[in-house]
Design a protein around this motif. Structure first.
Motif, mmCIF file in Angstrom:
data_model
loop_
_atom_site.group_PDB
_atom_site.id
_atom_site.type_symbol
_atom_site.label_atom_id
_atom_site.label_comp_id
_atom_site.label_asym_id
_atom_site.label_seq_id
_atom_site.Cartn_x
_atom_site.Cartn_y
_atom_site.Cartn_z
ATOM 1 N N THR A 222 52.305 5.547 138.634
ATOM 2 C CA THR A 222 53.610 5.460 138.775
ATOM 3 C C THR A 222 54.347 4.980 137.476
ATOM 4 O O THR A 222 53.841 4.159 136.808
ATOM 5 C CB THR A 222 53.647 4.330 139.975
ATOM 6 O OG1 THR A 222 53.231 3.148 139.637
ATOM 7 C CG2 THR A 222 53.134 4.824 141.254
ATOM 8 N N GLN A 223 55.633 5.220 137.458
ATOM 9 C CA GLN A 223 56.432 4.873 136.562
ATOM 10 C C GLN A 223 57.810 4.589 137.096
ATOM 11 O O GLN A 223 58.461 5.009 138.118
ATOM 12 C CB GLN A 223 56.662 6.034 135.443
ATOM 13 C CG GLN A 223 55.361 6.650 134.839
ATOM 14 C CD GLN A 223 55.863 7.692 133.810
ATOM 15 O OE1 GLN A 223 54.911 8.816 134.074
ATOM 16 N NE2 GLN A 223 56.331 7.278 132.929
ATOM 17 N N THR A 224 58.191 3.531 136.239
ATOM 18 C CA THR A 224 59.582 2.898 136.737
ATOM 19 C C THR A 224 60.410 2.530 135.625
ATOM 20 O O THR A 224 59.648 2.202 134.442
ATOM 21 C CB THR A 224 59.401 1.648 137.533
ATOM 22 O OG1 THR A 224 58.792 0.650 137.004
ATOM 23 C CG2 THR A 224 58.913 2.079 138.908
ATOM 24 N N PRO A 225 61.749 2.769 135.661
ATOM 25 C CA PRO A 225 62.348 3.433 136.598
ATOM 26 C C PRO A 225 62.360 4.774 136.322
ATOM 27 O O PRO A 225 61.734 5.394 135.447
ATOM 28 C CB PRO A 225 63.883 2.968 136.281
ATOM 29 C CG PRO A 225 64.088 2.861 134.593
ATOM 30 C CD PRO A 225 62.606 2.246 134.506
ATOM 31 N N ARG A 226 62.719 5.834 137.317
ATOM 32 C CA ARG A 226 62.486 7.148 137.245
ATOM 33 C C ARG A 226 63.796 7.705 136.406
ATOM 34 O O ARG A 226 63.543 8.798 135.676
ATOM 35 C CB ARG A 226 62.611 8.008 138.546
ATOM 36 C CG ARG A 226 61.294 7.664 139.227
ATOM 37 C CD ARG A 226 60.085 8.308 138.703
ATOM 38 N NE ARG A 226 60.578 9.769 138.597
ATOM 39 C CZ ARG A 226 60.288 10.845 139.330
ATOM 40 N NH1 ARG A 226 60.141 10.692 140.656
ATOM 41 N NH2 ARG A 226 60.697 11.958 138.583
ATOM 42 N N TYR A 227 64.883 7.186 136.332
ATOM 43 C CA TYR A 227 66.071 7.663 135.572
ATOM 44 C C TYR A 227 66.763 6.387 134.949
ATOM 45 O O TYR A 227 66.615 5.160 135.683
ATOM 46 C CB TYR A 227 66.906 8.291 136.479
ATOM 47 C CG TYR A 227 66.397 9.569 137.133
ATOM 48 C CD1 TYR A 227 66.097 9.622 138.306
ATOM 49 C CD2 TYR A 227 66.413 10.624 136.466
ATOM 50 C CE1 TYR A 227 65.371 10.698 139.002
ATOM 51 C CE2 TYR A 227 66.030 11.971 137.120
ATOM 52 C CZ TYR A 227 65.391 11.899 138.396
ATOM 53 O OH TYR A 227 65.068 12.851 138.912
#
Lengths: 113, 116
Positions: free
Chosen positions: B5-10
């Motif tokens: 998982t990666q945050t944020p996406r944008y």
């Protein structure tokens, strides 16, 4: 040092036709080779990998690739293209113990009716 | 198992600002690598962390840095943002194992950074 060359930035095939995406590599040590697929706005998904166990590697979604040392190639094939195969495909090489992947520039596959 | 998982996406930033991106690897994975993807340069390796230590580094300026925590989560930081830093930043984790040199990397969905 290692590098990857993917011939053809865009490939278009008809649905049901053979898919052939070309990848040639250069590596100073025995390589580990990978094919990844990327759908729009998504990360990379592993299709298959070559780790010297067998030269013909079968992956997911009906894809396979053959490692040919004499030709330094690792071309990706699929006997019959499906509309859902439309995506960008990346060939990558890893050499030695480092995790670093060196990617090719990618091939965008278009599948037409 | 949950994926990477990666945050944020944008993310949208302006030139000169700094940014921090976060990556949570698959449970049990201790190696985390970061890549930058741009239309012009393609996919380029930034760095790899293993057990909180940087194990490998790509050819990027010192404005790009990273770290890894004891739970294997990783962050990357870009300081003094430039327009050319606009890219999709991908994080990947690898499982442990005796033959780790051919372990595949599992990629997250990426963080799309736009620098205005």
């Amino acid at each position: 040092a290692q590098s990857v060359t993917q011939l053809g930035s865009h490939v278009s095939v008809s649905e049901g036709a053979l898919v052939l995406l070309r990848c040639n590599y250069s590596s100073s040590v025995p390589p580990y080779l990978f094919w990844y697929v990327q759908y729009p706005n998504q990360g990379l998904q592993l299709l298959l990998k070559y780790t010297s166990a067998a030269t013909l590697v079968k992956g997911i979604n009906g894809f396979e690739a053959e490692f040919k040392k004499s030709e330094t190639s690792f071309h990706l094939t699929k006997p019959s293209a499906h509309m859902s195969d439309a995506a960008e495909y990346f060939c990558a090489v890893k050499a030695g113990t480092a995790s670093k992947l060196t990617f090719g520039t990618g091939t965008r596959l278009q599948v037409t009716l | 198992k949950a994926g990477v998982t990666q945050t944020p996406r944008y993310l949208i930033k302006t030139r000169g600002q700094q940014v921090t991106l976060s990556c949570s690897p698959i449970s049990g994975h201790r190696s985390v690598s970061w890549y930058q993807q741009t239309p012009g340069q393609g996919l380029q390796f930034l760095f790899e962390y293993f057990s909180e230590t940087q194990r490998n580094k790509g050819n990027f300026p010192g404005r790009f840095s990273g770290r890894q925590f004891s739970n294997s989560r990783s962050e990357m930081n870009v300081s003094t943002l430039e327009l050319g830093d606009s890219a999709l930043y991908l994080c990947a984790s690898s499982p442990p194992g005796g033959l780790a040199d051919h372990n595949e990397q599992f990629f997250g969905p990426g963080t799309r950074l736009t620098v205005l």
